[in-house]
Write an enzyme that holds these catalytic residues in place. Structure first.
Site, PDB file in Angstrom:
ATOM      1  CG  ASP A   1      -4.280   1.472   5.446  1.00  0.00           C
ATOM      2  OD1 ASP A   1      -4.676   1.476   6.623  1.00  0.00           O
ATOM      3  OD2 ASP A   1      -4.407   2.461   4.693  1.00  0.00           O
TER       4      ASP A   1
ATOM      5  CG  HIS B   1      -6.571   6.312   5.764  1.00  0.00           C
ATOM      6  ND1 HIS B   1      -6.931   5.936   4.497  1.00  0.00           N
ATOM      7  CD2 HIS B   1      -7.733   6.505   6.445  1.00  0.00           C
ATOM      8  CE1 HIS B   1      -8.254   5.901   4.400  1.00  0.00           C
ATOM      9  NE2 HIS B   1      -8.759   6.234   5.570  1.00  0.00           N
TER      10      HIS B   1
ATOM     11  CG  ASP C   1      -1.807   1.228   1.278  1.00  0.00           C
ATOM     12  OD1 ASP C   1      -2.711   1.332   0.428  1.00  0.00           O
ATOM     13  OD2 ASP C   1      -1.598   2.090   2.146  1.00  0.00           O
TER      14      ASP C   1
ATOM     15  CD  GLU D   1      -1.582   5.926   3.222  1.00  0.00           C
ATOM     16  OE1 GLU D   1      -2.225   6.920   2.823  1.00  0.00           O
ATOM     17  OE2 GLU D   1      -2.117   4.838   3.503  1.00  0.00           O
TER      18      GLU D   1
END
Length: 317
Positions: A164, A159, A12, A14
């Protein structure tokens, strides 16, 4: 040499959220876990903050979505400094994540292109957003990770990359367990969640309610009708029975349009199409009546009021 093609890496990213014309996405954090698909145990993990090439793209205050601010990434390594580690953990493995096909995979390729290096390549791709939308359905709502986590009581989505991806794996475990149990008793558990979901009701007018019932077997439909009958008053019951007895139908041919029943017409408004207005004179004698009224009005000044009313009464007969 270790064969990594049968290992799954959940990852993941960000990023910043571009809010100015020409502003680009910058990777601010990368997180990944390597999982054995046979035992679902975590074999390896890696997470790092990343300093973007343009620090002005990151707000001074922590972002509401991920809490990363300019100060958070100020002393973090650049993407070029961590590119080797990211390439090693991604390349040649099965990639998995939530909505990675449209977002995370694109950002990874852009980041490697920015530093002039070839991007890692997966042997296969598992996007849990697409898989769960197809297999699990919309029973958890909009299928965002936060909605799925809330549905299974896994807490709030943080988040942050590593948190996540671990939540993503837990969500998949829960969904897979539910689907496995439903497949063990087909036609029972699968229908139960559909029965528990609220039916979609579309109201077009106060007098014409169109109800779309859930797609369930006959026994479940019968129970649903029983619940509906017990939750409405007697006048409403009569009204629903009338609606079910005379449903509106729409056909493709313009010449075959079903007409509303007499009861439905009466519920909407009084019809005036088949009524004839009663007039105090024959339709063919309109000119004669006009002349009589004209003469009466001309003599009104010199005719007593009682006489005028008498003549008017005679005329209207």
């Amino acid at each position: 040499m270790q064969d990594m093609s049968n290992e799954i890496v959940f990852f993941d990213l960000e990023t910043n959220v571009p809010n100015k014309p020409g502003q680009k996405f910058w990777v601010l954090e990368f997180g990944a876990i390597v999982v054995c698909p046979r035992k679902l145990v975590e074999l390896e993990s890696y997470c790092t903050l990343i300093r973007p090439g343009d620090l002005s793209a990151v707000g001074l205050n922590p972002a509401r979505c991920h809490g990363i601010s300019r100060g958070t990434v100020l002393n973090a390594p650049s993407f070029e400094e961590v590119a080797d580690k990211i390439f090693k953990i991604l390349d040649g493995r099965i990639w998995a994540g939530h909505n990675i096909r449209r977002f995370d995979c694109v950002r990874i390729k852009e980041a490697f292109k920015e530093i002039g290096r070839p991007a890692p390549e997966p042997v296969a791709l598992i996007d849990s957003l697409g898989v769960l939308s197809e297999k699990f359905g919309k029973r958890a709502g909009n299928m965002k990770m936060a909605s799925l986590a809330s549905y299974f009581g896994l807490g709030e989505q943080k988040h942050r990359s590593l948190d996540d991806v671990r939540m993503n794996l837990e969500v998949l475990k829960h969904c897979a367990t539910v689907l496995f149990l439903e497949s063990a008793v087909p036609g029972v558990l699968e229908d139960q969640w559909q029965h528990n979901s609220s039916p979609n009701i579309t109201t077009r007018s106060r007098s014409n309610v169109v109800t779309k019932e859930p797609s369930v077997p006959t026994t479940m439909t019968k129970v649903w009708h029983e619940d509906q009958k017990s939750s409405i008053s007697s006048p409403m019951k009569k009204r629903c029975h009338q609606d079910q007895a005379t449903p509106m139908m729409t056909t493709r041919s313009r010449s075959k349009v079903s007409k509303p029943s007499a009861d439905e017409t009466n519920r909407k408004s009084p019809s005036v199409l088949n009524r004839h207005r009663v007039v105090p004179y024959a339709t063919g004698s309109l000119g004669q009546m006009t002349e009589k009224v004209k003469n009466i009005l001309q003599n009104a000044r010199k005719t007593p009021l009682n006489s005028l009313l008498k003549h008017s009464h005679t005329l209207l007969r």
